[in-house]
Design a protein around this motif. Structure first.
Motif, PDB file in Angstrom:
ATOM      1  N   UNK A  70      80.465  61.933  38.541  1.00  0.00           N
ATOM      2  CA  UNK A  70      81.398  63.045  38.331  1.00  0.00           C
ATOM      3  C   UNK A  70      82.615  62.924  39.249  1.00  0.00           C
ATOM      4  N   UNK A  71      82.414  62.421  40.460  1.00  0.00           N
ATOM      5  CA  UNK A  71      83.551  62.158  41.350  1.00  0.00           C
ATOM      6  C   UNK A  71      84.504  61.167  40.695  1.00  0.00           C
ATOM      7  N   UNK A  72      83.952  60.118  40.121  1.00  0.00           N
ATOM      8  CA  UNK A  72      84.800  59.113  39.481  1.00  0.00           C
ATOM      9  C   UNK A  72      85.472  59.637  38.223  1.00  0.00           C
ATOM     10  N   UNK A  73      84.764  60.466  37.478  1.00  0.00           N
ATOM     11  CA  UNK A  73      85.385  61.085  36.302  1.00  0.00           C
ATOM     12  C   UNK A  73      86.538  61.999  36.698  1.00  0.00           C
ATOM     13  N   UNK A  74      86.495  62.475  37.947  1.00  0.00           N
ATOM     14  CA  UNK A  74      87.569  63.334  38.446  1.00  0.00           C
ATOM     15  C   UNK A  74      88.635  62.589  39.235  1.00  0.00           C
ATOM     16  N   UNK A  75      88.655  61.273  39.138  1.00  0.00           N
ATOM     17  CA  UNK A  75      89.700  60.501  39.808  1.00  0.00           C
ATOM     18  C   UNK A  75      89.261  59.748  41.034  1.00  0.00           C
ATOM     19  N   UNK A  76      87.971  59.800  41.367  1.00  0.00           N
ATOM     20  CA  UNK A  76      87.470  59.038  42.490  1.00  0.00           C
ATOM     21  C   UNK A  76      87.974  59.563  43.820  1.00  0.00           C
ATOM     22  N   UNK A  77      88.126  58.663  44.778  1.00  0.00           N
ATOM     23  CA  UNK A  77      88.632  58.989  46.114  1.00  0.00           C
ATOM     24  C   UNK A  77      90.074  58.502  46.182  1.00  0.00           C
ATOM     25  N   UNK A  78      90.996  59.413  45.931  1.00  0.00           N
ATOM     26  CA  UNK A  78      92.423  59.050  45.888  1.00  0.00           C
ATOM     27  C   UNK A  78      92.678  57.890  44.932  1.00  0.00           C
ATOM     28  N   UNK A  79      92.030  57.974  43.757  1.00  0.00           N
ATOM     29  CA  UNK A  79      92.229  56.964  42.738  1.00  0.00           C
ATOM     30  C   UNK A  79      91.308  55.764  42.830  1.00  0.00           C
ATOM     31  N   UNK A  96      85.931  62.799  52.168  1.00  0.00           N
ATOM     32  CA  UNK A  96      86.685  61.548  52.109  1.00  0.00           C
ATOM     33  C   UNK A  96      88.066  61.759  51.491  1.00  0.00           C
ATOM     34  N   UNK A  97      88.137  62.601  50.488  1.00  0.00           N
ATOM     35  CA  UNK A  97      89.437  62.905  49.889  1.00  0.00           C
ATOM     36  C   UNK A  97      90.355  63.621  50.881  1.00  0.00           C
ATOM     37  N   UNK A  98      89.772  64.514  51.662  1.00  0.00           N
ATOM     38  CA  UNK A  98      90.575  65.341  52.568  1.00  0.00           C
ATOM     39  C   UNK A  98      90.968  64.614  53.849  1.00  0.00           C
ATOM     40  N   UNK A  99      90.086  63.729  54.329  1.00  0.00           N
ATOM     41  CA  UNK A  99      90.304  63.159  55.663  1.00  0.00           C
ATOM     42  C   UNK A  99      90.325  61.637  55.707  1.00  0.00           C
ATOM     43  N   UNK A 100      90.130  60.982  54.558  1.00  0.00           N
ATOM     44  CA  UNK A 100      90.175  59.528  54.548  1.00  0.00           C
ATOM     45  C   UNK A 100      88.810  58.902  54.770  1.00  0.00           C
ATOM     46  N   UNK A 101      88.759  57.590  54.705  1.00  0.00           N
ATOM     47  CA  UNK A 101      87.495  56.862  54.706  1.00  0.00           C
ATOM     48  C   UNK A 101      87.162  56.205  56.034  1.00  0.00           C
ATOM     49  N   UNK A 102      87.997  56.391  57.043  1.00  0.00           N
ATOM     50  CA  UNK A 102      87.687  55.847  58.362  1.00  0.00           C
ATOM     51  C   UNK A 102      86.415  56.498  58.895  1.00  0.00           C
ATOM     52  N   UNK A 103      85.475  55.687  59.371  1.00  0.00           N
ATOM     53  CA  UNK A 103      84.173  56.207  59.771  1.00  0.00           C
ATOM     54  C   UNK A 103      84.281  57.245  60.898  1.00  0.00           C
ATOM     55  N   UNK A 104      85.062  56.939  61.904  1.00  0.00           N
ATOM     56  CA  UNK A 104      85.192  57.869  63.030  1.00  0.00           C
ATOM     57  C   UNK A 104      85.796  59.190  62.579  1.00  0.00           C
ATOM     58  N   UNK A 105      86.751  59.120  61.677  1.00  0.00           N
ATOM     59  CA  UNK A 105      87.376  60.350  61.176  1.00  0.00           C
ATOM     60  C   UNK A 105      86.379  61.183  60.384  1.00  0.00           C
ATOM     61  N   UNK A 106      85.542  60.513  59.591  1.00  0.00           N
ATOM     62  CA  UNK A 106      84.493  61.235  58.859  1.00  0.00           C
ATOM     63  C   UNK A 106      83.594  61.981  59.842  1.00  0.00           C
ATOM     64  N   UNK A 107      83.155  61.304  60.901  1.00  0.00           N
ATOM     65  CA  UNK A 107      82.246  61.911  61.872  1.00  0.00           C
ATOM     66  C   UNK A 107      82.888  63.079  62.616  1.00  0.00           C
ATOM     67  N   UNK A 108      84.204  63.056  62.721  1.00  0.00           N
ATOM     68  CA  UNK A 108      84.915  64.140  63.404  1.00  0.00           C
ATOM     69  C   UNK A 108      85.175  65.341  62.497  1.00  0.00           C
TER      70      UNK A 108
END
Length: 370
Positions: free
Chosen positions: A48-57, A307-319
């Motif tokens: 469903x995420x992919x049907x909605x455009x994935x992660x920033x395309x 991931x859409x809101x903050x990007x895919x960087x691992x450290x950023x996800x954890x923050x």
């Protein structure tokens, strides 16, 4: 068993995929039915995420690894997935396995969003790298103990197996029951035959037996033995770990498996989103989805939003665990710090105590809401 999932909905996505590692028990001695439901929820949400455009395309791809309820195998899978460049790891059902996954993810600096394991102590010390969708064991099992007391069933025996998870659950029960006049007797299900365990239940004069054991073995033979022992006709059987939730339980035991309270992580009523996802999951599974399937869907849906809101960087996800609230199948999912829990926690995930109706074992009755 390595079963990478291809991204779906790729007509609306392009470029290199955003990978998530997905850890599930798909073979014995893992709880295979729980793993199948968990994977169905994870995969449906990813599609469903992919049907909605994935992660920033970019398409979202699940890279699935079978843990088979083996902590060492799961830890090795985390190493492999980290090397494959996944943005985060999701899933797992067994608490002892999730504990190994959390420790390795923390050591590697890899975000882990745990779907179903409830053990309070998933990590040895506070970490930013681990969050959990399922409610903590101390909360759910305390609600279960309160129901036992309300039913006048304060003299408890637990049939258990050696495990950090079962030992932790026994402590929660004892701590909740003892101040209110209750008691807990431990019976080793690995040392006693079902018949010998029945004799011990009679000897101790308990009012309830809780199954802190695996399913179908030895849980199913224990239930059969107790149901057939006339001395125990008034004994309540309980299964706080949720064994009666699954179809294989009903198929193995029929009416003998009904009237056994257990914990499940659902609200009293699903909303429109939950109803829609339930229909989709039912079509995929060929049976009614368990709460574990909903946990899987909520896990990927939340992480995709992050991931859409903050990007895919691992450290950023954890923050960023606490930076947003996402509508899930069972209510708005958000994370905070909970006293006594060293991971990020969806503190008020819904929970209820339910059983299968003896007059119709295919129907569930809600006995208490926590």
């Amino acid at each position: 068993m390595n079963t990478p999932s291809s991204p779906s909905g790729t007509a609306r996505t392009s470029g290199s995929p955003v990978r998530l590692g997905a850890l599930v028990p798909l073979t014995r001695p893992g709880w295979v039915e729980a793993g199948r439901h968990l994977l169905a929820g994870l995969d449906l949400a990813a599609r469903e995420v992919n049907d909605g455009g994935g992660i920033d395309g970019r398409p979202l791809e699940l890279v699935v690894r079978d843990t088979a309820a083996d902590p060492e195998r799961a830890a090795a899978a985390v190493d492999e997935l980290a090397g494959l460049g996944v943005a985060a790891v999701v899933g797992e059902y067994h608490s002892v396995v999730a504990r190994a996954v959390a420790a390795r993810a923390d050591a590697l600096g890899l975000p882990f969003l745990c779907s179903s394991a409830v053990l309070d102590a998933l990590v040895e010390q506070p970490t930013e790298w681990v969050a959990r969708v399922a409610p903590a064991q101390s909360r759910g099992w305390s609600v279960f103990a309160d129901l036992l007391l309300a039913m006048g069933r304060g003299r408890i025996a637990v049939a258990n197996q050696p495990s950090v998870y079962w030992a932790s659950g026994t402590r929660v029960l004892r701590d909740r029951l003892a101040p209110r006049g209750g008691s807990v007797v431990e019976l080793d299900a690995t040392a006693l035959t079902p018949e010998a365990l029945c004799d011990a239940l009679v000897e101790h004069g308990v009012t309830a037996l809780l199954l802190l054991v695996g399913s179908p073995e030895p849980a199913v033979p224990l239930v059969r033995a107790v149901r057939r022992d006339r001395r125990l006709a008034d004994l309540l059987i309980g299964a706080p770990a949720g064994q009666p939730e699954f179809t294989e339980w009903a198929e193995a035991l029929g009416v003998d498996g009904a009237g056994i309270p257990f914990l499940r992580y659902l609200p009293e009523r699903l909303g429109p989103l939950g109803d829609r996802v339930r229909e989709e999951l039912h079509a995929r599974l060929g049976e009614a989805p368990s709460f574990v399937a909903f946990e899987g869907w909520d896990t990927v849906t939340f992480l995709a939003a992050l991931l859409r809101a903050h990007g895919t960087d691992r450290a950023t996800v954890a923050e960023s665990w606490a930076e947003l609230t996402v509508e899930g199948t069972r209510g708005p999912v958000s994370f905070s710090r909970t006293p006594g829990i060293d991971t990020w926690q969806w503190t008020w995930a819904p929970l209820q105590v339910a059983d299968r109706d003896p007059s119709d074992p295919s129907r569930f009755r809600v006995l208490r809401v926590g």
